[in-house]
Design an enzyme around this catalytic site. Structure first.
Site, PDB file in Angstrom:
ATOM      1  N   CYS A  66       0.953  -1.290  -0.121  1.00 29.05           N
ATOM      2  CA  CYS A  66      -0.195   0.101  -0.131  1.00 29.05           C
ATOM      3  C   CYS A  66       0.842   1.196   0.075  1.00 29.05           C
ATOM      4  O   CYS A  66       0.675   2.249  -0.751  1.00 29.05           O
ATOM      5  CB  CYS A  66      -1.038   0.111   1.072  1.00 29.05           C
ATOM      6  SG  CYS A  66      -0.106   0.057   2.728  1.00 29.05           S
ATOM      7  N   HIS A 120      -2.050   1.174   7.024  1.00 25.79           N
ATOM      8  CA  HIS A 120      -2.380   0.989   5.471  1.00 25.79           C
ATOM      9  C   HIS A 120      -2.783   2.256   5.230  1.00 25.79           C
ATOM     10  O   HIS A 120      -3.358   3.314   5.998  1.00 25.79           O
ATOM     11  CB  HIS A 120      -3.833   0.124   5.569  1.00 25.79           C
ATOM     12  CG  HIS A 120      -4.236  -0.276   4.165  1.00 25.79           C
ATOM     13  ND1 HIS A 120      -3.555  -0.898   3.509  1.00 25.79           N
ATOM     14  CD2 HIS A 120      -5.249  -0.083   3.507  1.00 25.79           C
ATOM     15  CE1 HIS A 120      -4.123  -1.198   2.459  1.00 25.79           C
ATOM     16  NE2 HIS A 120      -5.374  -0.388   2.347  1.00 25.79           N
ATOM     17  N   HIS A 136      -5.961   1.988  -3.471  1.00 24.09           N
ATOM     18  CA  HIS A 136      -4.894   1.206  -2.459  1.00 24.09           C
ATOM     19  C   HIS A 136      -4.749  -0.130  -2.816  1.00 24.09           C
ATOM     20  O   HIS A 136      -5.296  -0.511  -4.047  1.00 24.09           O
ATOM     21  CB  HIS A 136      -5.451   1.308  -1.285  1.00 24.09           C
ATOM     22  CG  HIS A 136      -6.743   0.387  -0.949  1.00 24.09           C
ATOM     23  ND1 HIS A 136      -6.771  -0.674  -0.107  1.00 24.09           N
ATOM     24  CD2 HIS A 136      -8.015   0.517  -1.484  1.00 24.09           C
ATOM     25  CE1 HIS A 136      -7.985  -1.285   0.014  1.00 24.09           C
ATOM     26  NE2 HIS A 136      -8.721  -0.393  -0.928  1.00 24.09           N
TER      27      HIS A 136
END
Length: 165
Positions: A66, A120, A136
Site C-alpha cells: 500500500c 494501511h 490502495h
C-alpha cells in the site's frame, strides 16, 4: 554619467520588484488550479496500476504494497513522501476523520487487523458528502478501488492527510 547609471539601476530594481509581485499574485491564483491538476494526474497514474498484484515492500509494477504504491505514484510528480504508511501518516496536514475536509489526492489511513497504529494507506480518488473512494493495494486483490462505505474500511478508517498544497 555616474548619476545616470545609479538612476538606471534604481529604475530597473524598482521595476523588477513591481513585476515580481505581479507574477507572485498570478502564481498564487494558479496554485489551486495546479494543485487540483496535480491531484488528477496522481489519481490517473495510480489507476493505471489497477489490478497490479500485492507484493510486500513492492514499489514497481511487478507488485506494490500500500505505501509503495503511494510512494511511487507521488514520486512520479516530484512529491517526496516517506516510504512507510506510518511515516506517511505523519506527513502533511492531519485532517482527522472529517470527510467533509477531504479532497482528491489526499492520503487516507487505516488501522487494520486490530492494530494499534496506522498500517494501511490509500489515495482519495472521489469525495462525496458521506463517503470517500480511494485507491490502495489489497493483499488479496492487488491495486483496487474501495470506499469508506464498506464495513471493513468504515471500521478501520483513522485519518486523512493533505500532502498536496
Amino acid at each position: 554619467m555616474k548619476n545616470l547609471l545609479y538612476l538606471l539601476a534604481f529604475t530597473i530594481l524598482f521595476s523588477s520588484c513591481k513585476s515580481s509581485s505581479i507574477v507572485t499574485s498570478k502564481s498564487s491564483k494558479k496554485s489551486t488550479k495546479s494543485s487540483n491538476q496535480l491531484a488528477e494526474n496522481i489519481i490517473e497514474s495510480a489507476t493505471d496500476n489497477l489490478g497490479i498484484r500485492y507484493k510486500t515492500a513492492g514499489t514497481t509494477r511487478a507488485g506494490y504494497d500500500c505505501s509503495g504504491l503511494v510512494f511511487t505514484v507521488y514520486s512520479e510528480y516530484n512529491v517526496k513522501l516517506p516510504r512507510t504508511s506510518i511515516q506517511q501518516s505523519q506527513t502533511g496536514i492531519n485532517l482527522g476523520k472529517d470527510i467533509s475536509k477531504a479532497e482528491k489526492g489526499d492520503l487516507i489511513f487505516f488501522k487494520t487487523n486490530n492494530r494499534s497504529q496506522i498500517n494501511h494507506v490509500g489515495i482519495v480518488t472521489e469525495v462525496y458528502d458521506d463517503e470517500l473512494q480511494f485507491i490502495h493495494t489489497s493483499t488479496s486483490k492487488g491495486v483496487i478501488l474501495s470506499s469508506t462505505k464498506e464495513a471493513y474500511y468504515q471500521k478501520t478508517f483513522t485519518q486523512i492527510n493533505r500532502v498536496l498544497f
